[in-house]
Design an enzyme around this catalytic site. Structure first.
Site, PDB file in Angstrom:
ATOM      1  N   LYS A   1      58.227   9.681  25.081  1.00  0.00           N
ATOM      2  CA  LYS A   1      58.737   9.144  23.817  1.00  0.00           C
ATOM      3  C   LYS A   1      58.908   7.634  24.000  1.00  0.00           C
ATOM      4  O   LYS A   1      59.640   7.189  24.881  1.00  0.00           O
ATOM      5  CB  LYS A   1      60.077   9.784  23.447  1.00  0.00           C
ATOM      6  CG  LYS A   1      60.628   9.249  22.133  1.00  0.00           C
ATOM      7  CD  LYS A   1      62.042   9.725  21.883  1.00  0.00           C
ATOM      8  CE  LYS A   1      62.601   9.059  20.631  1.00  0.00           C
ATOM      9  NZ  LYS A   1      64.054   9.305  20.477  1.00  0.00           N
TER      10      LYS A   1
ATOM     11  N   GLY B   1      72.818   7.452  16.714  1.00  0.00           N
ATOM     12  CA  GLY B   1      74.200   7.861  16.960  1.00  0.00           C
ATOM     13  C   GLY B   1      75.138   7.728  15.787  1.00  0.00           C
ATOM     14  O   GLY B   1      76.334   8.005  15.914  1.00  0.00           O
TER      15      GLY B   1
ATOM     16  N   ALA C   1      66.890  10.246  14.975  1.00  0.00           N
ATOM     17  CA  ALA C   1      68.040   9.331  14.900  1.00  0.00           C
ATOM     18  C   ALA C   1      68.766   9.428  13.561  1.00  0.00           C
ATOM     19  O   ALA C   1      68.166   9.331  12.489  1.00  0.00           O
ATOM     20  CB  ALA C   1      67.635   7.887  15.163  1.00  0.00           C
ATOM     21  N   GLY C   2      70.078   9.616  13.653  1.00  0.00           N
ATOM     22  CA  GLY C   2      70.939   9.573  12.485  1.00  0.00           C
ATOM     23  C   GLY C   2      71.243  10.900  11.827  1.00  0.00           C
ATOM     24  O   GLY C   2      72.130  10.982  10.981  1.00  0.00           O
TER      25      GLY C   2
ATOM     26  N   ASN D   1      71.088  14.780  18.688  1.00  0.00           N
ATOM     27  CA  ASN D   1      71.908  14.917  19.888  1.00  0.00           C
ATOM     28  C   ASN D   1      73.377  14.752  19.521  1.00  0.00           C
ATOM     29  O   ASN D   1      74.176  15.669  19.679  1.00  0.00           O
ATOM     30  CB  ASN D   1      71.502  13.895  20.950  1.00  0.00           C
ATOM     31  CG  ASN D   1      72.368  13.967  22.197  1.00  0.00           C
ATOM     32  OD1 ASN D   1      73.534  13.584  22.182  1.00  0.00           O
ATOM     33  ND2 ASN D   1      71.806  14.456  23.304  1.00  0.00           N
ATOM     34  N   THR D   2      73.717  13.580  18.995  1.00  0.00           N
ATOM     35  CA  THR D   2      75.114  13.253  18.723  1.00  0.00           C
ATOM     36  C   THR D   2      75.774  14.253  17.783  1.00  0.00           C
ATOM     37  O   THR D   2      76.949  14.602  17.961  1.00  0.00           O
ATOM     38  CB  THR D   2      75.214  11.834  18.133  1.00  0.00           C
ATOM     39  OG1 THR D   2      74.581  10.905  19.016  1.00  0.00           O
ATOM     40  CG2 THR D   2      76.660  11.426  17.931  1.00  0.00           C
TER      41      THR D   2
END
Length: 259
Positions: A99, A160, A186-187, A208-209
């Site tokens: 990635k 995040g 992301a996000g 993830n977050t």
């Protein structure tokens, strides 16, 4: 009716059934176990920089056999650094997957599309399965596709942030125009946002977050799995029409008095 168990997507000649990818960032045995067992993840991202700091062996101990490891170039500020990290990752992880993350903006952590295209072209020629993280821009996405990317990974909102798909209209353009899997990265902060991405026609989502910071990690992972499957099912079924003006009665109006 489409059987979601047979609904797969391909990256670099590799076939995957799960459309959830665990992003890098916050690692724990509970998180990785939940991502695999409850969310059904078949791909887990690894930040080589963090692995070097915390001990690669410890992180790899968490990852079950049969799960594809996706190293990333986190920490790279230009194409040259990204290529160097990718080559090192291939030697350490024995994986052609990479990635690409090229970020020199330390405040908002926005990717540098120009440097990402350069790194993608070099690594694709070396046989890597290149998965580039990028700011959703049609021209840059076309350049990445022409450079040999295996997919396109536009951000939904800053890394995040858990703010969801702030770039929705631009991601939709990529889904409509680019003949590669579009993976929203992301996000993504809630299962409903993952569902929305899949309803749009995204091939997969990375998070993830949202799971790592949840009150109940296994329950949130399971919720993401259900949401992704629901969104994909809705997309395949074909979304109902939208009327911009006026209304359309859902029940017959014949015989109803207009007084």
């Amino acid at each position: 009716m489409t059987d979601l168990n047979k609904d797969t997507f391909c990256l670099g000649g590799h076939e995957f059934q799960s459309r959830f990818i665990l992003g890098s960032g916050k690692y724990s045995l509970e998180l990785i176990k939940a991502a695999v067992e409850n969310a059904g993840a078949q791909i887990i991202t690894l930040a080589l920089r963090r692995a070097n700091q915390g001990g690669l062996a410890n992180i790899l101990d968490y990852i079950p056999e049969g799960v594809t490891l996706l190293p990333n170039t986190s920490g790279a500020r230009n194409a040259e650094e990204a290529v160097r990290i990718a080559r090192l990752a291939r030697e350490i992880c024995q994986s052609d997957f990479i990635k690409i993350e090229v970020i020199h903006d330390s405040k908002y952590l926005l990717p540098d599309n120009y440097e990402t295209v350069k790194a993608t072209e070099i690594l694709a020629k070396e046989g890597f399965v290149v998965m580039p993280y990028m700011y959703p821009d049609l021209n840059a996405a076309r350049d990445l596709a022409n450079a040999g990317a295996a997919c396109i990974m536009p951000l939904g909102s800053p890394i995040g942030s858990n703010k969801g798909i702030c770039t929705k209209e631009f991601i939709q353009i990529l889904i409509d125009e680019i003949d590669l899997p579009i993976i929203v990265d992301a996000g993504i902060g809630r299962p409903s946002q993952a569902c929305e991405a899949m309803e749009m026609g995204a091939a997969a989502v990375m998070a993830n977050t949202a799971i790592a910071t949840a009150g109940d990690i296994p329950a949130m992972a399971a919720a993401f799995k259900s949401a992704i499957e629901a969104g994909r099912g809705a997309y395949l079924a074909g979304m109902g029409r939208v009327i911009d003006r006026g209304a359309s009665a859902s029940s017959p109006l014949q015989g109803v008095s207009e007084k």
